[in-house]
Motif scaffolding. Structure first.
Motif, short mmCIF file in Angstrom:
data_model
loop_
_atom_site.label_atom_id
_atom_site.label_comp_id
_atom_site.label_asym_id
_atom_site.label_seq_id
_atom_site.Cartn_x
_atom_site.Cartn_y
_atom_site.Cartn_z
N PHE A 326 -14.79 98.72 41.58
CA PHE A 326 -14.46 97.84 40.37
C PHE A 326 -12.99 97.83 40.34
N SER A 327 -12.88 96.77 39.49
CA SER A 327 -11.12 96.58 39.36
C SER A 327 -11.05 96.45 37.89
N LEU A 328 -9.62 96.58 37.66
CA LEU A 328 -9.15 96.52 36.17
C LEU A 328 -8.02 95.61 36.09
N THR A 329 -8.19 94.58 35.39
CA THR A 329 -7.07 93.65 34.81
C THR A 329 -6.23 94.64 33.65
N VAL A 330 -5.01 94.67 33.80
CA VAL A 330 -4.52 95.75 32.65
C VAL A 330 -4.35 94.83 31.45
N PRO A 331 -4.89 95.14 30.43
CA PRO A 331 -4.95 94.23 29.16
C PRO A 331 -3.30 94.23 28.84
N ALA A 332 -3.02 93.09 28.20
CA ALA A 332 -1.80 92.77 27.91
C ALA A 332 -1.16 93.48 26.82
N GLN A 333 -2.04 94.01 25.79
CA GLN A 333 -1.25 94.84 24.84
C GLN A 333 -1.29 96.52 25.39
N PRO A 358 5.87 98.63 31.89
CA PRO A 358 5.95 97.38 30.72
C PRO A 358 5.82 96.08 31.29
N THR A 359 5.72 95.29 30.40
CA THR A 359 5.95 93.86 30.55
C THR A 359 7.41 93.37 30.51
N PRO A 360 7.82 92.87 31.52
CA PRO A 360 9.44 92.71 31.57
C PRO A 360 9.72 92.07 30.47
N GLY A 361 10.94 92.51 29.99
CA GLY A 361 11.52 92.15 28.85
C GLY A 361 11.15 92.68 27.61
N LYS A 362 10.04 93.68 27.71
CA LYS A 362 9.51 94.41 26.49
C LYS A 362 9.78 95.92 26.77
N GLU A 363 10.83 96.27 27.70
CA GLU A 363 10.89 97.71 27.96
C GLU A 363 11.24 98.49 26.69
N LYS A 364 11.10 99.96 26.62
CA LYS A 364 11.59 100.62 25.73
C LYS A 364 12.90 101.19 25.95
N LYS A 365 13.54 102.14 25.50
CA LYS A 365 14.91 102.58 25.63
C LYS A 365 14.48 103.71 26.78
N LEU A 366 13.57 104.47 26.92
CA LEU A 366 13.39 105.59 27.73
C LEU A 366 12.31 105.25 28.73
#
Lengths: 745, 101
Positions: A326-333, A358-366
């Protein structure tokens, strides 16, 4: 274990797909994607913490067994030149490592079903030529003298189809008086003709069928300069063929393979005009010194002609090659973190961990940098079952859980870079394209210290557990991401948290972390024995890493002299320390001692009272003992521990805040790279090098480094419902590190 | 590891110390005895089988041969790691000295 599996990727971003390969010996199983928080089964700790994440992949699947075919070899596709051979000569230089371990093929053009073709083999410890007429009749001509292990031989066999005559050559390259291991045999066979068939040519194995599990007569040892000719050659022509293809033999030679070409690849080059190139399967070791190694060059790049050997192992494995289930497309959220596909069938269970980046541009600080290179180095290690040392190192009986028991029996799952192959040579490659059963939540490791007994992956879930419990927003990234993406991966982050044991680093990883530090990045070193070994990733084959155990350092095998350079990159291997980059350069501390029984606490040192360190010890008493509790050996300083040492690179302005010196048992011993002269008094109750030093220092650009210098540190975080001084210090450091205010302008 | 030191009746005084604390800080005299008995080569070496993780254990013996299953000694079930340590110490003591510790 009736259910095991692996994924094609170690990490993926939202929108990307991961494929899962599953072996299930039951009719059905259920898969659920879970976010992993804590994988420690110890009832004294937080317990198993995981959350099911609803995805389309969460459902029931049909089970099917999937097998691993271990054993490395070379395959050369069939060609008319090979198929139409009648008379022939086959020759090679040979360094067998287990000549007495049963039948082993050196060069085979064999089709087993019809008993057709030829195979130059080792049988009953001697060289032999096996001929089949394709109608069921097989004749074997054997040498009369046994081959010695780990000695070079010239071996050859010729077959004259006109006369039926076989000549066999077994010529040792070193003569030992009173030892008789040379043979030359001439024998007339009764075979009417050799069978012709469409199977390809193979080195180091033969097939008894096309399906998986039909690889047979797997060879252990080195093969160098294999040659095949379409007629009977005399001995002098064989000698000329060793180093090339002279003009007068060009019409006779079918193939002359040069393993010293394309060492970093899986390509096997035929330098004859016929260009019958092939490829290696299951990653036999390359960049290995050949029969003609003079000892003058230690680097295969400088004298490739002396590195024409490939070391094959019957237990090599690269890609299990299972069908996708099986495969998983990582959900956007889906937020970045540590996840797994949890597989269950009745009481049977396995987890296939992966990271969501993370999605590029949506990185946390840590970001938590998951030390996946170290997981690969330890992948499926067999230290507790292969060797008797673990009980001595750990001062207690070696605990074995179901995963360790399974790995002991299923050697086809391959070893780790801590294991030796069945022939005693070190495992220098490790792949993640196979189930890695010690990279699992719930796994108990023999190395993990009294108590929870956690090591590497599962120990690191105490970090994710603490981050989740404390409510931190964090991303998870992996070593492999760092290797391929470099500084760009780290740049968005204010703080990087290491794992408990980030031991293995490629040049790309090392440089990226140093650059991050130099630009104001903050590193929290949550472990010990970090940035220790240099590794290389394969330039073409995904999920494959190399370690050469050179010179010094704590190691369970040693690379052979002359085999210190990575075959994947040509880079010199071994300890970073021996390349001028001791861990102290990156972390302020570096590997100093190890022991695996109980852990010790830290005591504050004068530096901890300096104003620069005040933020770290906020809420900590002047005489407070730090970490005299924990799930890993009952203390925060333990297993492997690091010390500050300016001579090795600890910055002169570093504050040594606390130390565990004097608290360790004599199971803890100074690491061997510190020993120039052996003396008594190397244990924890006597030697001052047996200690974990907690260190802090500022870096250029406003950044800083804080190092716990102990693998056990994370095991103390959850004590007393996370209200304890190990948790508090970690919290104090992290809060300040997340504050963008520069430490030093 | 094959050790040179031979355990004898002179070591009797460390038995009590071991039983009081099988895992942890040990006197040099006890450590020397443990180096001998825990340094047993891999063939027939005792290991701890986690039958119910962190709750229940049995002993096992390694075979020293790759791929061969660990021999499970199911007759004794332990509910503490320390008890299993004491039992293995007792068996090994007897094998080394011919006397009960």
């Amino acid at each position: 274990m009736k259910i095991t599996g692996y994924a094609d990727k170690i990490s993926a971003r939202p929108g990307e797909s991961i494929r899962f390969m599953v072996n299930c010996e039951r009719p059905r199983y259920r898969a659920d994607i879970v976010r992993l928080v804590c994988g420690d089964l110890n009832p004294d700790g937080p317990g198993i913490r995981e959350q099911v994440v609803p995805t389309p992949a969460n459902t029931s699947y049909k089970g099917r067994p999937q097998k691993i075919e271990s054993g490395s070899y070379v395959k050369i596709p069939n060609s008319p030149l090979l198929q139409n051979l009648t008379s022939f000569t086959v020759q090679a230089m040979l360094w067998p490592t287990t000549p007495d371990s049963g039948a082993q093929a050196i060069v085979s053009k064999w089709q087993d079903r019809r008993r057709s073709g030829f195979a130059l083999v080792i049988q009953a410890g001697r060289l032999a030529l096996q001929l089949g007429d394709g109608k069921g009749t097989v004749e074997v001509v054997s040498a009369t003298k046994p081959l010695l292990a780990r000695q070079w031989y010239f071996v050859a066999a010729s077959y004259d189809a006109e006369t039926g005559r076989v000549t066999l050559y077994q010529e040792p390259q070193t003569d030992y008086p009173t030892v008789s291991d040379a043979a030359r045999i001439r024998k007339k066979t009764q075979l009417a003709q050799m069978g012709s068939h469409q199977a390809g040519l193979m080195f180091a194995a033969l097939r008894t069928g096309s399906g998986k599990g039909r690889l047979d007569q797997k060879f252990n040892g080195k093969i160098d300069s294999p040659r095949l000719a379409n007629r009977v050659l005399d001995r002098s022509d064989m000698e000329r063929l060793k180093s090339g293809v002279p003009a007068h033999l060009q019409e006779s030679v079918v193939g002359a393979w040069d393993f010293s070409q394309d060492i970093s690849s899986t390509i096997v080059t035929d330098m004859s005009p016929n260009r019958l190139h092939g490829e290696t399967v299951n990653m036999p070791a390359r960049g290995m010194k050949g029969y003609n190694w003079s000892g003058e060059s230690m680097d295969w790049k400088q004298a490739p002609e002396q590195y024409g050997a490939i070391h094959f192992h019957a237990d090599d494995v690269y890609d299990a090659g299972w069908e996708v289930d099986f495969s998983l497309t990582v959900p956007a959220q889906l937020k970045s973190g540590l996840y797994a596909a949890r597989l269950r069938s009745g009481a049977e269970e396995d987890y296939i961990p992966f990271v969501v980046k993370p999605t590029p541009g949506k990185e946390k600080k840590l970001a938590f940098l998951l030390p996946t290179a170290s997981y690969m180095a330890y992948a499926n290690e067999h230290m507790a079952t292969n060797a008797g040392l673990i009980e001595l190192l750990s001062g207690r009986l070696a605990p074995l859980d179901k995963n360790s028991l399974f790995l002991n029996e299923h050697r086809e799952y391959g070893g780790s870079c801590y294991d030796s192959h069945s022939d005693g040579s070190g495992v220098c490659y490790s792949s993640r394209l196979r189930p890695i059963l010690n990279m699992r939540p719930k796994h108990i490791s023999a190395l993990g210290g009294d108590g929870s007994s956690l090591w590497q992956f599962n120990a690191d879930t105490h970090i994710t557990d603490w981050l989740e419990t404390k409510g931190y927003d964090f991303d998870v990234i992996t070593d492999e991401d760092l290797h391929y993406e470099g500084l760009a991966l780290l740049k968005p982050y204010q703080v990087i948290l290491s794992g408990t044991h980030p031991e293995y680093h490629s040049l790309q990883m090392w440089d990226a972390m140093k650059a991050y530090q130099n630009q104001g990045g903050r590193l929290m070193y949550m472990g010990a024995n970090g940035w220790y070994w240099r590794v290389a990733f394969h330039p073409d084959c995904p999920g494959l890493m190399e370690v050469r155990r050179n010179e010094g350092g704590i190691r369970t095998w040693a690379a052979e002299p002359g085999e210190y350079y990575h075959s994947f990159t040509g880079e010199y291997g071994g300890l970073w320390r021996n390349q001028g980059r001791a861990p102290q350069v990156m972390l302020g501390t570096g590997f100093s001692a190890q022991g695996f029984d109980i852990s010790a606490p830290y005591h504050r040192l004068p530096d901890s009272f300096q104003p620069r360190a005040a933020f770290i010890f906020e809420g900590i008493g002047k005489d407070e003992v730090i970490g005299d509790f924990g799930l890993i050996g009952g203390g925060a300083a333990g297993l492997e521990i690091d010390r500050a040492d300016e001579r090795l690179g600890t910055p002169p302005h570093a504050l040594v805040l606390a130390t565990s010196k004097g608290g360790h048992t004599d199971i803890y011993l100074v690491v061997c790279e510190e020993l120039l002269v052996t003396t008594p008094g190397l244990g924890g109750t006597e030697n001052e090098l047996v200690r974990a030093d907690m260190v802090f220092y500022e870096t250029p650009g406003g950044g800083a480094v804080w190092s716990s210098s102990s693998i056990a540190w994370a095991g103390s975080l959850s004590h007393n419902k996370y209200d304890n001084n190990v948790s508090r210090i970690t919290h104090n450091v992290l809060e300040r590190f997340l504050d963008p205010a520069p430490f030093v302008r | 590891m094959h050790t040179v030191y031979k355990i004898s009746a002179n070591d009797q005084n460390v038995v009590e110390e071991f039983n009081a604390r099988p895992i942890g800080h040990h006197s040099p005299a006890l450590q020397r005895v443990l180096n001998v008995i825990r340094g047993q080569p891999v063939r027939d070496k005792y290991v701890l089988i986690c039958t119910k993780p962190h709750q229940e254990w049995t002993l096992g013996k390694l075979t020293g041969e790759r791929g061969k299953p660990v021999r499970l000694l199911k007759e004794q079930v332990f509910t503490s790691v320390e008890d299993a340590e004491r039992e293995v110490f007792r068996r090994r003591w007897e094998r080394h000295t011919g006397t009960k510790g």
